[in-house]
Design a protein around this motif. Structure first.
Motif, mmCIF file in Angstrom:
data_model
loop_
_atom_site.group_PDB
_atom_site.id
_atom_site.type_symbol
_atom_site.label_atom_id
_atom_site.label_comp_id
_atom_site.label_asym_id
_atom_site.label_seq_id
_atom_site.Cartn_x
_atom_site.Cartn_y
_atom_site.Cartn_z
ATOM 1 N N GLY A 2 0.794 -1.221 0.000
ATOM 2 C CA GLY A 2 0.000 0.000 0.000
ATOM 3 C C GLY A 2 0.826 1.271 0.000
ATOM 4 O O GLY A 2 0.441 2.279 0.606
ATOM 5 N N VAL A 3 1.972 1.243 -0.684
ATOM 6 C CA VAL A 3 2.863 2.412 -0.743
ATOM 7 C C VAL A 3 2.247 3.490 -1.638
ATOM 8 O O VAL A 3 1.706 3.194 -2.702
ATOM 9 C CB VAL A 3 4.253 1.993 -1.265
ATOM 10 C CG1 VAL A 3 5.120 3.203 -1.600
ATOM 11 C CG2 VAL A 3 4.935 1.098 -0.246
ATOM 12 N N ARG A 4 2.374 4.738 -1.228
ATOM 13 C CA ARG A 4 1.811 5.850 -2.006
ATOM 14 C C ARG A 4 2.796 6.371 -3.054
ATOM 15 O O ARG A 4 2.419 6.643 -4.179
ATOM 16 C CB ARG A 4 1.393 6.982 -1.064
ATOM 17 C CG ARG A 4 0.281 6.578 -0.102
ATOM 18 C CD ARG A 4 -0.095 7.739 0.791
ATOM 19 N NE ARG A 4 -0.624 8.848 0.003
ATOM 20 C CZ ARG A 4 -0.602 10.122 0.400
ATOM 21 N NH1 ARG A 4 -0.040 10.446 1.558
ATOM 22 N NH2 ARG A 4 -1.112 11.063 -0.363
ATOM 23 N N ARG A 5 4.048 6.567 -2.682
ATOM 24 C CA ARG A 5 5.060 7.039 -3.645
ATOM 25 C C ARG A 5 6.284 6.139 -3.533
ATOM 26 O O ARG A 5 6.860 5.992 -2.451
ATOM 27 C CB ARG A 5 5.416 8.494 -3.386
ATOM 28 C CG ARG A 5 6.481 9.052 -4.350
ATOM 29 C CD ARG A 5 6.562 10.578 -4.244
ATOM 30 N NE ARG A 5 5.345 11.184 -4.772
ATOM 31 C CZ ARG A 5 4.948 12.434 -4.509
ATOM 32 N NH1 ARG A 5 5.679 13.201 -3.711
ATOM 33 N NH2 ARG A 5 3.844 12.913 -5.045
ATOM 34 N N LEU A 6 6.676 5.558 -4.647
ATOM 35 C CA LEU A 6 7.776 4.597 -4.701
ATOM 36 C C LEU A 6 8.992 5.240 -5.359
ATOM 37 O O LEU A 6 8.887 5.770 -6.472
ATOM 38 C CB LEU A 6 7.336 3.362 -5.498
ATOM 39 C CG LEU A 6 8.406 2.346 -5.881
ATOM 40 C CD1 LEU A 6 9.028 1.718 -4.641
ATOM 41 C CD2 LEU A 6 7.807 1.271 -6.792
ATOM 42 N N VAL A 7 10.133 5.178 -4.673
ATOM 43 C CA VAL A 7 11.381 5.712 -5.210
ATOM 44 C C VAL A 7 12.361 4.557 -5.374
ATOM 45 O O VAL A 7 12.800 3.948 -4.397
ATOM 46 C CB VAL A 7 11.989 6.781 -4.274
ATOM 47 C CG1 VAL A 7 13.302 7.310 -4.864
ATOM 48 C CG2 VAL A 7 11.008 7.927 -4.062
ATOM 49 N N LEU A 8 12.705 4.251 -6.627
ATOM 50 C CA LEU A 8 13.691 3.214 -6.915
ATOM 51 C C LEU A 8 15.079 3.838 -7.001
ATOM 52 O O LEU A 8 15.252 4.922 -7.567
ATOM 53 C CB LEU A 8 13.365 2.516 -8.240
ATOM 54 C CG LEU A 8 12.010 1.833 -8.355
ATOM 55 C CD1 LEU A 8 11.867 1.190 -9.731
ATOM 56 C CD2 LEU A 8 11.803 0.801 -7.251
ATOM 57 N N THR A 9 16.084 3.129 -6.491
ATOM 58 C CA THR A 9 17.448 3.653 -6.507
ATOM 59 C C THR A 9 18.443 2.503 -6.360
ATOM 60 O O THR A 9 18.070 1.339 -6.428
ATOM 61 C CB THR A 9 17.629 4.707 -5.394
ATOM 62 O OG1 THR A 9 18.897 5.348 -5.546
ATOM 63 C CG2 THR A 9 17.501 4.086 -4.006
ATOM 64 N N HIS A 10 19.750 2.847 -6.205
ATOM 65 C CA HIS A 10 20.820 1.864 -6.023
ATOM 66 C C HIS A 10 20.943 0.966 -7.258
ATOM 67 O O HIS A 10 20.817 -0.252 -7.198
ATOM 68 C CB HIS A 10 20.557 1.023 -4.763
ATOM 69 C CG HIS A 10 21.741 0.238 -4.297
ATOM 70 N ND1 HIS A 10 22.026 -1.029 -4.765
ATOM 71 C CD2 HIS A 10 22.697 0.518 -3.390
ATOM 72 C CE1 HIS A 10 23.116 -1.471 -4.156
ATOM 73 N NE2 HIS A 10 23.541 -0.547 -3.318
ATOM 74 N N PHE A 11 21.231 1.578 -8.403
ATOM 75 C CA PHE A 11 21.218 0.871 -9.682
ATOM 76 C C PHE A 11 22.608 0.341 -10.044
ATOM 77 O O PHE A 11 23.604 1.045 -9.914
ATOM 78 C CB PHE A 11 20.738 1.805 -10.782
ATOM 79 C CG PHE A 11 19.401 2.437 -10.488
ATOM 80 C CD1 PHE A 11 18.252 1.676 -10.446
ATOM 81 C CD2 PHE A 11 19.313 3.799 -10.237
ATOM 82 C CE1 PHE A 11 17.021 2.253 -10.160
ATOM 83 C CE2 PHE A 11 18.086 4.388 -9.957
ATOM 84 C CZ PHE A 11 16.940 3.619 -9.914
ATOM 85 N N SER A 12 22.643 -0.875 -10.536
ATOM 86 C CA SER A 12 23.892 -1.457 -11.027
ATOM 87 C C SER A 12 24.406 -0.662 -12.217
ATOM 88 O O SER A 12 23.633 -0.177 -13.057
ATOM 89 C CB SER A 12 23.665 -2.913 -11.440
ATOM 90 O OG SER A 12 24.782 -3.404 -12.155
ATOM 91 N N GLN A 13 25.726 -0.569 -12.296
ATOM 92 C CA GLN A 13 26.361 0.176 -13.393
ATOM 93 C C GLN A 13 26.132 -0.480 -14.746
ATOM 94 O O GLN A 13 26.372 0.134 -15.796
ATOM 95 C CB GLN A 13 27.869 0.322 -13.129
ATOM 96 C CG GLN A 13 28.687 -0.942 -13.357
ATOM 97 C CD GLN A 13 28.649 -1.907 -12.182
ATOM 98 O OE1 GLN A 13 27.934 -1.685 -11.203
ATOM 99 N NE2 GLN A 13 29.437 -2.978 -12.268
ATOM 100 N N ARG A 14 25.637 -1.720 -14.764
ATOM 101 C CA ARG A 14 25.435 -2.427 -16.038
ATOM 102 C C ARG A 14 24.261 -1.849 -16.832
ATOM 103 O O ARG A 14 24.102 -2.161 -18.006
ATOM 104 C CB ARG A 14 25.215 -3.916 -15.779
ATOM 105 C CG ARG A 14 23.885 -4.264 -15.149
ATOM 106 C CD ARG A 14 23.842 -5.719 -14.715
ATOM 107 N NE ARG A 14 24.799 -5.944 -13.638
ATOM 108 C CZ ARG A 14 25.420 -7.097 -13.424
ATOM 109 N NH1 ARG A 14 25.215 -8.121 -14.227
ATOM 110 N NH2 ARG A 14 26.266 -7.220 -12.421
ATOM 111 N N TYR A 15 23.413 -1.024 -16.184
ATOM 112 C CA TYR A 15 22.240 -0.488 -16.864
ATOM 113 C C TYR A 15 22.424 1.011 -17.111
ATOM 114 O O TYR A 15 22.445 1.807 -16.172
ATOM 115 C CB TYR A 15 20.982 -0.704 -16.027
ATOM 116 C CG TYR A 15 20.788 -2.137 -15.568
ATOM 117 C CD1 TYR A 15 20.479 -3.149 -16.481
ATOM 118 C CD2 TYR A 15 20.910 -2.466 -14.222
ATOM 119 C CE1 TYR A 15 20.298 -4.452 -16.054
ATOM 120 C CE2 TYR A 15 20.728 -3.768 -13.787
ATOM 121 C CZ TYR A 15 20.427 -4.768 -14.708
ATOM 122 O OH TYR A 15 20.250 -6.058 -14.283
#
Length: 309
Positions: A258-271
């Motif tokens: 039930g999350v309202r705002r999702l922040v994705l982070t910590h991305f591998s350098q391969r992308y």
């Protein structure tokens, strides 16, 4: 005026890129300014954000892998260089106390700032803040790792038009809120008749981990969830092996919690293309989605309001 927002210092994982610095996140939450996981370069990244070392009220470290903690020596020394006048509590997994001690005194400097060293010793440990409670939950990673969530207690918001309708003003408002009712002109007015529920807001910070109960406990009903999405599903087996999440897994957690705002982070350098994380997450989460970029600011969503019973 209160301010609730996330300031992103860096969004890389183990290896930084030309576009992404190592980890680093600052949560501004009313009077609290909490620095999470300062990786290398965090001190310089702060200069671009308007946040100063003197602003910091607390530091939280999830674990002692380098991309989450190698900025600590510089930040700690900066507290003393700027002669920060208030104590700054530092939270980290108790099993990493030796690493913290080494980082704290990694080089010679004149220590004037007061650090309140407060390690996390148990799953579910809670720390009282002026604005609520900071809770630590154990995550699943090769070394001892904790995520954090800030929970504001539920409250009540009075409705001026209803107060006026009942002829209630001044000190009588405080009495009504304190006692729960007030007799006005021969009739009893209850707190519920002149107010609405004000659900407390929640912020969650989830770094390096595989799926586990702790992830869901932290994410539950979060207004703002900051969560690692190191890999895409094409590398799901590798993610599971090294204790990380994919963008799809993070998105499913957000939906189920039930999350309202999702922040994705910590991305591998391969992308190199962040649009791939958006595309994968959108298959599982239809809400407010942010793929974090360095030096960006993400507001906590406006407070949700529910009617009081």
């Amino acid at each position: 005026m209160s301010m609730r927002e996330l300031v992103v210092l860096g969004t890389a994982s183990q290896t930084p890129t030309r576009q992404r610095n190592h980890n680093g996140y600052v949560l501004r939450w009313d009077g609290e300014v909490i620095l999470f996981d300062p990786g290398e370069g965090s001190q310089r990244q702060l200069l671009h954000t308007g946040v100063t070392a003197t602003d910091l009220t607390r530091i939280c470290v999830t674990h002692f892998h380098g991309d989450h903690c190698l900025g600590l020596p510089g930040m700690i020394q900066r507290l003393s260089l700027d002669r920060v006048p208030h104590p700054v509590p530092v939270h980290f997994p108790a099993g990493g106390a030796e690493y913290f001690a080494r980082l704290r005194h990694a080089s010679s400097f004149h220590e004037t700032a007061e650090l309140a060293v407060e390690p996390i010793v148990s799953d579910g440990q809670r720390i009282d803040l002026r604005c609520g409670t900071l809770e630590a939950r154990r995550l699943r990673h090769p070394i001892e790792t904790y995520g954090y969530r800030l929970v504001e207690p539920d409250g009540v918001r009075t409705l001026p038009d209803r107060l006026a309708g009942y002829g209630i003003s001044g000190p009588a408002v405080g009495e009504l809120l304190r006692v729960g009712h007030l007799d006005v002109d021969g009739r009893r007015v209850t707190r519920g008749q002149v107010s609405e529920a004000r659900p407390g807001q929640r912020f969650a910070f989830v770094m390096d981990t595989g799926l586990c109960d702790g992830v869901y406990a932290l994410a539950e009903r979060a207004d703002l969830l900051v969560i690692e999405a190191t890999f895409l599903t094409s590398e799901a087996a590798l993610a599971a092996e090294v204790g990380h999440l994919t963008a799809a897994q993070a998105a499913r957690v957000a939906t189920e919690s039930g999350v309202r705002r999702l922040v994705l982070t910590h991305f591998s350098q391969r992308y190199a293309d962040p649009a791939r994380f958006v595309a994968e997450a959108r298959e599982h989460f239809t809400g407010d989605l942010v793929v974090a970029t360095d030096l960006s600011t993400v507001p906590v969503p406006p407070r949700a309001v529910a009617s009081a019973g």
